[in-house]
Design a protein around this motif. Structure first.
Motif, PDB file in Angstrom:
ATOM      1  N   ASP A 130       0.836  -1.212   0.000  1.00 10.07           N
ATOM      2  CA  ASP A 130       0.000   0.000   0.000  1.00 10.07           C
ATOM      3  C   ASP A 130       0.863   1.250   0.000  1.00 10.07           C
ATOM      4  OD1 ASP A 130      -2.235  -1.634   0.100  1.00 10.07           O
ATOM      5  OD2 ASP A 130      -2.383  -1.548   2.296  1.00 10.07           O
ATOM      6  N   LEU A 131       2.066   1.160   0.561  1.00 11.25           N
ATOM      7  CA  LEU A 131       2.934   2.328   0.676  1.00 11.25           C
ATOM      8  C   LEU A 131       3.701   2.632  -0.608  1.00 11.25           C
ATOM      9  CD1 LEU A 131       4.113   4.463   2.636  1.00 11.25           C
ATOM     10  CD2 LEU A 131       5.881   2.781   3.234  1.00 11.25           C
ATOM     11  N   LEU A 132       4.025   1.604  -1.401  1.00 11.35           N
ATOM     12  CA  LEU A 132       4.866   1.805  -2.583  1.00 11.35           C
ATOM     13  C   LEU A 132       4.327   2.893  -3.523  1.00 11.35           C
ATOM     14  CD1 LEU A 132       5.986  -1.832  -3.508  1.00 11.35           C
ATOM     15  CD2 LEU A 132       7.325  -0.021  -2.414  1.00 11.35           C
TER      16      LEU A 132
ATOM     17  N   TRP B  32       6.841   6.066  -4.860  1.00  5.61           N
ATOM     18  CA  TRP B  32       7.346   6.086  -6.238  1.00  5.61           C
ATOM     19  C   TRP B  32       6.189   6.077  -7.233  1.00  5.61           C
ATOM     20  CZ3 TRP B  32       9.612   1.562  -3.521  1.00  5.61           C
ATOM     21  CH2 TRP B  32      10.809   1.893  -2.868  1.00  5.61           C
ATOM     22  N   PRO B  33       6.493   6.429  -8.415  1.00  3.42           N
ATOM     23  CA  PRO B  33       5.450   6.387  -9.457  1.00  3.42           C
ATOM     24  C   PRO B  33       5.238   4.949  -9.959  1.00  3.42           C
ATOM     25  CG  PRO B  33       7.500   7.187 -10.397  1.00  3.42           C
ATOM     26  CD  PRO B  33       7.738   7.044  -8.934  1.00  3.42           C
ATOM     27  N   VAL B  34       4.698   4.143  -9.069  1.00  4.87           N
ATOM     28  CA  VAL B  34       4.425   2.751  -9.419  1.00  4.87           C
ATOM     29  C   VAL B  34       2.968   2.447  -9.112  1.00  4.87           C
ATOM     30  CG1 VAL B  34       6.802   2.036  -8.945  1.00  4.87           C
ATOM     31  CG2 VAL B  34       5.060   1.836  -7.145  1.00  4.87           C
ATOM     32  N   GLN B  35       2.494   1.378  -9.665  1.00  2.00           N
ATOM     33  CA  GLN B  35       1.159   0.903  -9.344  1.00  2.00           C
ATOM     34  C   GLN B  35       1.250  -0.577  -8.921  1.00  2.00           C
ATOM     35  OE1 GLN B  35      -1.395   1.122 -12.760  1.00  2.00           O
ATOM     36  NE2 GLN B  35      -0.184  -0.326 -13.982  1.00  2.00           N
ATOM     37  N   VAL B  36       0.429  -0.924  -7.965  1.00  3.77           N
ATOM     38  CA  VAL B  36       0.388  -2.293  -7.460  1.00  3.77           C
ATOM     39  C   VAL B  36      -0.984  -2.860  -7.809  1.00  3.77           C
ATOM     40  CG1 VAL B  36       0.490  -3.764  -5.412  1.00  3.77           C
ATOM     41  CG2 VAL B  36       1.996  -1.769  -5.590  1.00  3.77           C
ATOM     42  N   ARG B  37      -0.956  -3.982  -8.480  1.00  2.00           N
ATOM     43  CA  ARG B  37      -2.209  -4.612  -8.932  1.00  2.00           C
ATOM     44  C   ARG B  37      -2.231  -6.053  -8.440  1.00  2.00           C
ATOM     45  NH1 ARG B  37      -2.894  -7.474 -13.568  1.00  2.00           N
ATOM     46  NH2 ARG B  37      -0.886  -6.682 -14.345  1.00  2.00           N
ATOM     47  N   ARG B  38      -3.361  -6.370  -7.779  1.00  2.45           N
ATOM     48  CA  ARG B  38      -3.552  -7.735  -7.283  1.00  2.45           C
ATOM     49  C   ARG B  38      -4.449  -8.489  -8.253  1.00  2.45           C
ATOM     50  NH1 ARG B  38      -2.882  -4.630  -2.724  1.00  2.45           N
ATOM     51  NH2 ARG B  38      -1.644  -5.561  -1.033  1.00  2.45           N
TER      52      ARG B  38
ATOM     53  N   ASP C 295      -3.894 -14.872  -7.122  1.00  3.56           N
ATOM     54  CA  ASP C 295      -2.782 -15.250  -6.257  1.00  3.56           C
ATOM     55  C   ASP C 295      -1.478 -14.566  -6.670  1.00  3.56           C
ATOM     56  OD1 ASP C 295      -4.418 -16.913  -4.800  1.00  3.56           O
ATOM     57  OD2 ASP C 295      -3.982 -18.674  -6.033  1.00  3.56           O
ATOM     58  N   ALA C 296      -1.557 -13.438  -7.340  1.00  3.44           N
ATOM     59  CA  ALA C 296      -0.350 -12.735  -7.796  1.00  3.44           C
ATOM     60  C   ALA C 296      -0.460 -11.259  -7.486  1.00  3.44           C
ATOM     61  CB  ALA C 296      -0.141 -12.951  -9.293  1.00  3.44           C
ATOM     62  N   ILE C 297       0.691 -10.650  -7.216  1.00  2.00           N
ATOM     63  CA  ILE C 297       0.788  -9.196  -7.024  1.00  2.00           C
ATOM     64  C   ILE C 297       1.736  -8.673  -8.094  1.00  2.00           C
ATOM     65  CG2 ILE C 297       1.558  -7.352  -5.481  1.00  2.00           C
ATOM     66  CD1 ILE C 297       0.823  -9.107  -3.136  1.00  2.00           C
ATOM     67  N   HIS C 298       1.271  -7.716  -8.888  1.00  6.42           N
ATOM     68  CA  HIS C 298       2.056  -7.161  -9.995  1.00  6.42           C
ATOM     69  C   HIS C 298       2.461  -5.745  -9.629  1.00  6.42           C
ATOM     70  CE1 HIS C 298       0.972 -10.412 -12.838  1.00  6.42           C
ATOM     71  NE2 HIS C 298      -0.128 -10.458 -12.097  1.00  6.42           N
ATOM     72  N   ILE C 299       3.740  -5.435  -9.801  1.00  5.32           N
ATOM     73  CA  ILE C 299       4.266  -4.088  -9.552  1.00  5.32           C
ATOM     74  C   ILE C 299       4.793  -3.553 -10.881  1.00  5.32           C
ATOM     75  CG2 ILE C 299       5.928  -2.714  -8.261  1.00  5.32           C
ATOM     76  CD1 ILE C 299       5.935  -4.923  -6.135  1.00  5.32           C
ATOM     77  N   GLY C 300       4.203  -2.458 -11.326  1.00  2.94           N
ATOM     78  CA  GLY C 300       4.616  -1.867 -12.591  1.00  2.94           C
ATOM     79  C   GLY C 300       4.653  -0.354 -12.493  1.00  2.94           C
TER      80      GLY C 300
END
Length: 300
Positions: A276-278, A282-288, A291-296
């Protein structure tokens, strides 16, 4: 008139006639036939009887000494072989940590995704770390040393605090208190070298290479306190540590994000806070996604 209490003189027995008594007549006959009686009923040889009794007593003592000697040899062989009389195995799932109190008073902290086997022997205490990581605070016992096997590395201690991690054949050992000897094969399995670690020192074995380091913090490791501490580590390095505790697959979609720096203290039980903090740092997005977490990259 005759006195009834008096007896005539001729009624008195003749004390001088020895053969008039029955007992003396029998004694006389025995004396005359003593030789015949000796042949019929020979007297035992007392010296021979004593010798036989002594031989039997010596034989009994010999058997006792033999039994005692065999018993002593059996005990010595048992101590030499040092067999295990009790074995215990513990495992933790991914994301799970377990604190254990061992029978000798030692404390053990088992990290996520770990397996350890502890065996109790007559002359030693032994543990085998099959995978994962463990922190030991070993109770001192001079006559029963504690040894931990992790892959090709063996750690021998008497009373100390250290942690040891294993991933495949890669092993890391960090010492926080006391002293340990780490035995590692050099070049060949038969050529073993022993390294003495003092508090604050560490030794890592990766891809067959041995690296010794100094300057670690004292106390106990952060992970054993339920924390992950990052001090300007790259995001790629941080994700390696995070993956140990998360059941999901964590995917870093853009390789350019790998060099972003992460600092902070995070509770292992609440690592969702990091994801939740990322996006706030930074200019990133976290997508669940299941069963996977994607950081882009943000907007990517």
């Amino acid at each position: 008139m005759t006195d009834p209490l008096s007896r005539p003189e001729h009624d008195e027995p003749d004390c001088g006639a020895a053969d008039a008594r029955p007992g003396r007549r029998v004694d006389g006959r025995l004396a005359r036939h003593s030789e015949e009686l000796q042949e019929l009923f020979p007297m035992p040889d007392l010296a021979q009887l004593r010798a036989q009794a002594q031989a039997r007593a010596d034989k009994r003592r010999g058997r006792k000494r033999l039994a005692g000697g065999l018993g002593a040899l059996a005990v010595a062989a048992l101590l030499w072989q040092d067999p295990a009389y009790r074995t215990e195995t513990w495992t933790t799932a991914r994301g799970e940590q377990q604190r254990l109190s061992l029978r000798d008073g030692s404390a053990l902290m088992l990290d996520s995704g770990s397996e350890i086997r502890v065996s109790w022997h007559l002359r030693s205490r032994r543990a085998q770390l099959r995978q994962g990581r463990a922190f030991f605070d070993v109770a001192k016992a001079v006559y029963r040393p504690f040894a931990v096997q992790a892959g090709s590395a063996q750690v021998d201690v008497v009373g100390t605090a250290f942690d040891i991690g294993r991933m495949g054949e890669d092993v890391s050992v960090r010492l926080y208190r006391g002293a340990v000897d780490v035995s590692l094969p050099v070049e060949t399995p038969a050529n073993v070298r022993t390294y003495r670690l003092e508090p604050g020192m560490a030794i890592d074995v990766a891809s067959g290479k041995i690296l010794r380091r100094q300057g670690l913090a004292e106390g106990i490791p952060d992970w054993a306190q339920g924390q992950l501490v990052f001090e300007r580590q790259t995001l790629a390095q941080a994700l390696v540590a995070i993956r140990r505790y998360r059941p999901e697959t964590i995917v870093l979609e853009d390789p350019s994000l790998a060099e972003l720096r992460v600092s902070g203290v995070f509770q292992i039980a609440r690592l969702d806070q990091l994801f939740d903090l990322l996006p706030q740092i930074w200019p990133v997005q976290v997508r669940r996604d299941g069963d996977a977490i994607h950081i882009g990259k943000a907007g990517g």
